[in-house]
Design a protein around this motif. Structure first.
Motif, PDB file in Angstrom:
ATOM      1  N   THR A 178     117.997  84.426 -31.150  1.00 40.89           N
ATOM      2  CA  THR A 178     117.861  84.109 -32.817  1.00 40.89           C
ATOM      3  C   THR A 178     117.678  82.921 -33.273  1.00 40.89           C
ATOM      4  OG1 THR A 178     119.450  86.034 -33.179  1.00 40.89           O
ATOM      5  CG2 THR A 178     119.512  84.617 -34.861  1.00 40.89           C
ATOM      6  N   GLU A 179     118.569  81.863 -32.645  1.00 46.53           N
ATOM      7  CA  GLU A 179     118.204  80.437 -32.778  1.00 46.53           C
ATOM      8  C   GLU A 179     116.704  80.024 -32.313  1.00 46.53           C
ATOM      9  OE1 GLU A 179     121.542  78.177 -30.953  1.00 46.53           O
ATOM     10  OE2 GLU A 179     122.842  79.213 -32.512  1.00 46.53           O
ATOM     11  N   LEU A 180     116.259  80.508 -31.322  1.00 44.10           N
ATOM     12  CA  LEU A 180     114.936  80.248 -30.830  1.00 44.10           C
ATOM     13  C   LEU A 180     113.922  80.743 -31.414  1.00 44.10           C
ATOM     14  CD1 LEU A 180     113.834  80.718 -27.021  1.00 44.10           C
ATOM     15  CD2 LEU A 180     112.281  81.003 -28.810  1.00 44.10           C
ATOM     16  N   ARG A 181     113.983  81.925 -32.311  1.00 44.35           N
ATOM     17  CA  ARG A 181     112.919  82.481 -33.283  1.00 44.35           C
ATOM     18  C   ARG A 181     113.148  81.591 -34.460  1.00 44.35           C
ATOM     19  NH1 ARG A 181     115.516  87.375 -31.808  1.00 44.35           N
ATOM     20  NH2 ARG A 181     116.405  87.471 -34.003  1.00 44.35           N
ATOM     21  N   ALA A 182     114.243  81.099 -34.932  1.00 40.08           N
ATOM     22  CA  ALA A 182     114.391  80.269 -36.082  1.00 40.08           C
ATOM     23  C   ALA A 182     113.814  78.975 -36.042  1.00 40.08           C
ATOM     24  CB  ALA A 182     116.084  80.078 -36.416  1.00 40.08           C
ATOM     25  N   GLY A 183     114.052  78.363 -34.689  1.00 41.93           N
ATOM     26  CA  GLY A 183     113.141  77.239 -34.504  1.00 41.93           C
ATOM     27  C   GLY A 183     111.939  77.156 -34.671  1.00 41.93           C
ATOM     28  N   VAL A 184     111.324  78.183 -33.901  1.00 45.34           N
ATOM     29  CA  VAL A 184     109.588  78.524 -34.036  1.00 45.34           C
ATOM     30  C   VAL A 184     109.465  78.587 -35.609  1.00 45.34           C
ATOM     31  CG1 VAL A 184     108.021  80.095 -33.384  1.00 45.34           C
ATOM     32  CG2 VAL A 184     109.805  79.440 -31.459  1.00 45.34           C
ATOM     33  N   ARG A 185     110.100  79.338 -36.230  1.00 46.58           N
ATOM     34  CA  ARG A 185     109.848  79.534 -37.564  1.00 46.58           C
ATOM     35  C   ARG A 185     109.819  78.177 -38.475  1.00 46.58           C
ATOM     36  NH1 ARG A 185     113.334  83.292 -38.756  1.00 46.58           N
ATOM     37  NH2 ARG A 185     114.632  82.263 -39.682  1.00 46.58           N
ATOM     38  N   ALA A 186     110.710  77.442 -37.872  1.00 47.89           N
ATOM     39  CA  ALA A 186     110.746  76.112 -38.689  1.00 47.89           C
ATOM     40  C   ALA A 186     109.719  74.996 -38.284  1.00 47.89           C
ATOM     41  CB  ALA A 186     112.148  75.468 -38.357  1.00 47.89           C
ATOM     42  N   GLY A 187     108.969  75.432 -37.075  1.00 52.36           N
ATOM     43  CA  GLY A 187     108.094  74.446 -36.459  1.00 52.36           C
ATOM     44  C   GLY A 187     108.296  73.775 -35.355  1.00 52.36           C
ATOM     45  N   ARG A 188     109.482  74.272 -34.715  1.00 57.02           N
ATOM     46  CA  ARG A 188     110.017  73.476 -33.648  1.00 57.02           C
ATOM     47  C   ARG A 188     109.394  74.239 -32.321  1.00 57.02           C
ATOM     48  NH1 ARG A 188     114.702  73.301 -36.810  1.00 57.02           N
ATOM     49  NH2 ARG A 188     115.559  75.025 -35.782  1.00 57.02           N
ATOM     50  N   PRO A 190     109.443  75.678 -28.447  1.00 59.70           N
ATOM     51  CA  PRO A 190     110.366  76.423 -27.733  1.00 59.70           C
ATOM     52  C   PRO A 190     110.013  76.067 -26.365  1.00 59.70           C
ATOM     53  CG  PRO A 190     108.355  77.949 -28.018  1.00 59.70           C
ATOM     54  CD  PRO A 190     108.138  76.716 -28.916  1.00 59.70           C
ATOM     55  N   ARG A 191     109.317  75.048 -25.877  1.00 62.47           N
ATOM     56  CA  ARG A 191     109.070  74.523 -24.515  1.00 62.47           C
ATOM     57  C   ARG A 191     110.452  74.107 -23.926  1.00 62.47           C
ATOM     58  NH1 ARG A 191     104.755  72.015 -22.098  1.00 62.47           N
ATOM     59  NH2 ARG A 191     103.685  71.518 -24.119  1.00 62.47           N
ATOM     60  N   TYR A 192     110.750  74.554 -22.659  1.00 61.67           N
ATOM     61  CA  TYR A 192     112.002  74.404 -21.842  1.00 61.67           C
ATOM     62  C   TYR A 192     113.030  75.358 -22.353  1.00 61.67           C
ATOM     63  CZ  TYR A 192     109.462  70.014 -21.094  1.00 61.67           C
ATOM     64  OH  TYR A 192     108.569  69.077 -20.677  1.00 61.67           O
ATOM     65  N   LEU A 193     112.758  76.235 -23.116  1.00 59.33           N
ATOM     66  CA  LEU A 193     113.909  77.390 -23.428  1.00 59.33           C
ATOM     67  C   LEU A 193     113.050  78.707 -23.027  1.00 59.33           C
ATOM     68  CD1 LEU A 193     114.594  76.589 -27.174  1.00 59.33           C
ATOM     69  CD2 LEU A 193     116.227  76.235 -25.123  1.00 59.33           C
ATOM     70  N   VAL A 194     111.781  78.716 -22.954  1.00 55.95           N
ATOM     71  CA  VAL A 194     111.085  79.778 -22.304  1.00 55.95           C
ATOM     72  C   VAL A 194     110.156  79.495 -21.244  1.00 55.95           C
ATOM     73  CG1 VAL A 194     111.445  81.212 -24.263  1.00 55.95           C
ATOM     74  CG2 VAL A 194     109.363  79.863 -24.260  1.00 55.95           C
TER      75      VAL A 194
END
Length: 219
Positions: A178-188, A190-194
């Motif tokens: 959930t937080e990962l998706r929110a981060g992507v949506r905010a422009g962050r 996801p490197r090193y999480l996936v």
């Protein structure tokens, strides 16, 4: 005797927390393989943000090259709610002589009595609980009684039969989809999480760029 681990979930997206848990259980329990089964229509939560075909693609990319890891699309190919009992019945039909081990996190295990036909799960498979610090066995209620009756500390006994509950400590990587998706949506990033291959699919498909719109479309 072959022993198949079953790791289900929306994998929205699959991340290193899923992968590390799967690898440790594959090795420690001497599983023949670990099957990643993306859920199509989760009965007890909102629809996944990314389409099933994209989530399956991410799973395949994430596990590519790891011996013993298998992507299984049977829930995506089946209509209706993705009930675990239906998946286990399908696997049992395909592998009648194979021991099945359903892998659950602590939260999922504690919520098991709310699952569809939950007691029948133990007729088809063992349940492996991925342990986390601070977890305690339920001491009362139907699940507590089941733990007292079926708890098994010897992983070798998972190679035959069904119905045992085995608790296995695993490394906890506190990654939230959930937080990962929110981060992507905010422009962050996801490197090193996936895995890098999964990151590239997320960037190429923009599957989480407008999550709220996607969820409404899938409803």
């Amino acid at each position: 005797m072959r022993v198949i681990g079953i790791l289900g979930g929306t994998f929205d997206p699959i991340h290193y927390g899923h992968l590390r848990t799967a690898l440790e259980l594959l090795e420690r329990l001497a599983l023949s393989e670990m099957r990643f089964i993306p859920c199509a229509h989760p009965p007890h939560r909102p629809p996944p943000a990314a389409p099933g075909r994209v989530r399956l693609r991410m799973v395949r990319a994430a596990i590519r090259g790891q011996a013993g890891f298998v992507a299984d699309a049977r829930e995506l190919e089946r209509a209706g709610p993705s009930y675990t009992i239906d998946t286990l019945e399908s696997l049992r039909a395909d592998y009648p002589e194979t021991s099945l081990c359903l892998v659950l996190g602590m939260d999922a295990f504690l919520g098991l009595p709310r699952w569809h036909r939950w007691l029948e799960i133990f007729d088809l498979a063992h349940v492996v609980v991925a342990h986390r610090p601070g977890w305690r066995y339920p001491e009362s209620g139907p699940l507590g009684d089941l733990v007292k009756e079926r708890l098994c500390s010897d992983a070798a006994k998972l190679a035959t039969g069904a119905g045992r509950i085995h608790v296995e400590p695993v490394t906890q990587l506190e990654i939230s989809s959930t937080e990962l998706r929110a981060g992507v949506r905010a422009g962050r990033d996801p490197r090193y999480l996936v895995p890098d291959a999964v990151r590239q699919i997320i960037l190429d498909t923009e599957c989480y760029a407008a999550e709220e719109t996607t969820e409404r479309a899938n409803a």
